[in-house]
Scaffold this active site. Structure first.
Site, PDB file in Angstrom:
ATOM      1  N   LYS A  16       0.896  -1.107   0.068  1.00  0.00           N
ATOM      2  CA  LYS A  16       0.081  -0.104  -0.080  1.00  0.00           C
ATOM      3  C   LYS A  16       0.890   1.228   0.085  1.00  0.00           C
ATOM      4  O   LYS A  16       0.698   2.100  -0.761  1.00  0.00           O
ATOM      5  CB  LYS A  16      -0.858  -0.013   1.207  1.00  0.00           C
ATOM      6  CG  LYS A  16      -2.004  -0.982   1.042  1.00  0.00           C
ATOM      7  CD  LYS A  16      -2.684  -1.194   2.325  1.00  0.00           C
ATOM      8  CE  LYS A  16      -2.125  -1.156   3.867  1.00  0.00           C
ATOM      9  NZ  LYS A  16      -1.583  -2.345   4.048  1.00  0.00           N
ATOM     10  N   ARG A  91     -10.118   0.754   8.629  1.00  0.00           N
ATOM     11  CA  ARG A  91      -9.817  -0.684   8.642  1.00  0.00           C
ATOM     12  C   ARG A  91     -10.823  -1.600   9.419  1.00  0.00           C
ATOM     13  O   ARG A  91     -10.702  -2.647   9.614  1.00  0.00           O
ATOM     14  CB  ARG A  91      -8.612  -0.696   9.930  1.00  0.00           C
ATOM     15  CG  ARG A  91      -7.489  -0.110   9.210  1.00  0.00           C
ATOM     16  CD  ARG A  91      -6.058  -0.312  10.213  1.00  0.00           C
ATOM     17  NE  ARG A  91      -4.864  -0.030   9.699  1.00  0.00           N
ATOM     18  CZ  ARG A  91      -3.641   0.089  10.196  1.00  0.00           C
ATOM     19  NH1 ARG A  91      -3.564  -0.825  11.237  1.00  0.00           N
ATOM     20  NH2 ARG A  91      -2.650   0.363   9.725  1.00  0.00           N
ATOM     21  N   ARG A 127      11.710  -7.576   4.427  1.00  0.00           N
ATOM     22  CA  ARG A 127      11.695  -6.066   4.487  1.00  0.00           C
ATOM     23  C   ARG A 127      12.719  -5.569   5.403  1.00  0.00           C
ATOM     24  O   ARG A 127      12.619  -6.064   6.567  1.00  0.00           O
ATOM     25  CB  ARG A 127      10.416  -5.688   4.760  1.00  0.00           C
ATOM     26  CG  ARG A 127      10.017  -4.079   4.723  1.00  0.00           C
ATOM     27  CD  ARG A 127       8.564  -3.637   4.700  1.00  0.00           C
ATOM     28  NE  ARG A 127       7.997  -3.958   5.881  1.00  0.00           N
ATOM     29  CZ  ARG A 127       6.701  -3.607   6.239  1.00  0.00           C
ATOM     30  NH1 ARG A 127       5.952  -3.130   5.180  1.00  0.00           N
ATOM     31  NH2 ARG A 127       6.206  -3.722   7.321  1.00  0.00           N
ATOM     32  N   ARG A 160      11.701  -4.660  11.616  1.00  0.00           N
ATOM     33  CA  ARG A 160      10.828  -4.347  12.534  1.00  0.00           C
ATOM     34  C   ARG A 160      10.390  -5.627  13.225  1.00  0.00           C
ATOM     35  O   ARG A 160      10.478  -6.620  12.555  1.00  0.00           O
ATOM     36  CB  ARG A 160       9.707  -3.710  11.958  1.00  0.00           C
ATOM     37  CG  ARG A 160       9.685  -2.476  11.322  1.00  0.00           C
ATOM     38  CD  ARG A 160       8.723  -1.641  11.034  1.00  0.00           C
ATOM     39  NE  ARG A 160       7.360  -2.368  10.654  1.00  0.00           N
ATOM     40  CZ  ARG A 160       6.343  -1.866   9.994  1.00  0.00           C
ATOM     41  NH1 ARG A 160       6.213  -0.644   9.376  1.00  0.00           N
ATOM     42  NH2 ARG A 160       5.062  -2.490  10.075  1.00  0.00           N
ATOM     43  N   ARG A 171      -0.527 -11.284  12.734  1.00  0.00           N
ATOM     44  CA  ARG A 171      -1.121  -9.995  12.194  1.00  0.00           C
ATOM     45  C   ARG A 171      -2.084 -10.283  10.884  1.00  0.00           C
ATOM     46  O   ARG A 171      -3.146  -9.472  10.845  1.00  0.00           O
ATOM     47  CB  ARG A 171       0.130  -9.129  11.518  1.00  0.00           C
ATOM     48  CG  ARG A 171       1.066  -8.648  12.669  1.00  0.00           C
ATOM     49  CD  ARG A 171       2.311  -7.813  12.091  1.00  0.00           C
ATOM     50  NE  ARG A 171       1.912  -6.858  11.079  1.00  0.00           N
ATOM     51  CZ  ARG A 171       2.753  -6.187  10.138  1.00  0.00           C
ATOM     52  NH1 ARG A 171       3.801  -6.640  10.032  1.00  0.00           N
ATOM     53  NH2 ARG A 171       2.227  -5.122   9.596  1.00  0.00           N
TER      54      ARG A 171
END
Length: 214
Positions: A16, A91, A127, A160, A171
């Site tokens: 996104k 969301r 990532r 992260r 998640r």
């Protein structure tokens, strides 16, 4: 072109942020990131930011009314030529219904970036984020020129905590539970456009442009 709003939805890792930044650059639209708005408000110590900080520090979700206040303030304050791209909001179905009132009179479309869980777990695990400037890299697709070092500012690249495989699975489970009703809501109104988030960025942008007649 009529001024409009594009809402970008998709599970963690669907791209996104990258898609939003690319579209914003092409059309000179304003990219509004819910997470960035919260961090900015907290950093500046605004009234809304101070209230939001109480929830963030406890690891709790920031109430819908505070998030809507921040987005509403940004939409009223800015006046881009084409429109807005919103990343990370809404969301939940409740947020979507409240956002309808906020965006009343402004046409908007919802882009849903689809991707399989296996693809997303692999992408997020690779990532890396610059801890100084926030630049995003991917060890396979967008590697830095020098391992562990940001090309832009020379900062240290980190993974992260929520990009670790075991955390990503949780998640994704939470995301799917939260957004099922949200997708049905937009689909029933005929403003949801599903686009693959697994291909090359160029193909994703072209598909969005075609489906939304940008």
């Amino acid at each position: 072109m009529r001024r409009k709003i594009l809402v970008l939805l998709g599970p963690p890792g669907a791209g996104k942020g990258t898609v939003g930044a690319t579209l914003a650059k092409i059309y000179h639209w304003l990219l509004v990131s819910c997470g960035d708005l919260l961090r900015e408000a907290i950093r500046k110590g605004t009234k809304t930011g101070k209230m939001a900080r109480q929830f963030v520090e406890k690891g709790e979700l920031v109430p819908d009314r505070l998030v809507l206040e921040l987005i509403g303030e940004r939409l009223q304050r800015e006046n881009p030529v084409g429109g807005f791209i919103i990343d990370g909001f809404p969301r939940t179905l409740n947020q979507a219904e409240q956002f309808d009132h906020l965006a009343e009179g402004v046409p908007y479309a919802v882009i849903y970036l689809k991707a399989s869980d296996d693809f997303l777990i692999n992408r997020l695990a690779q990532r890396r984020i610059c801890e100084s400037c926030g630049a995003i890299y991917h060890l396979v697709n967008i590697p830095p020129r020098h391992s562990g070092v940001c090309d832009a500012c020379g900062g240290r690249l980190i993974q992260r905590d929520d990009d670790r495989p075991e955390v990503i699975k949780n998640r994704l489970e939470v995301y799917h539970r939260q957004t099922a009703a949200l997708l049905d809501y937009y689909r029933s109104r005929g403003i949801l456009f599903e686009v693959s988030g697994e291909g090359k960025l160029e193909n994703t942008i072209n598909e969005i442009q075609e489906k939304c007649a940008l």
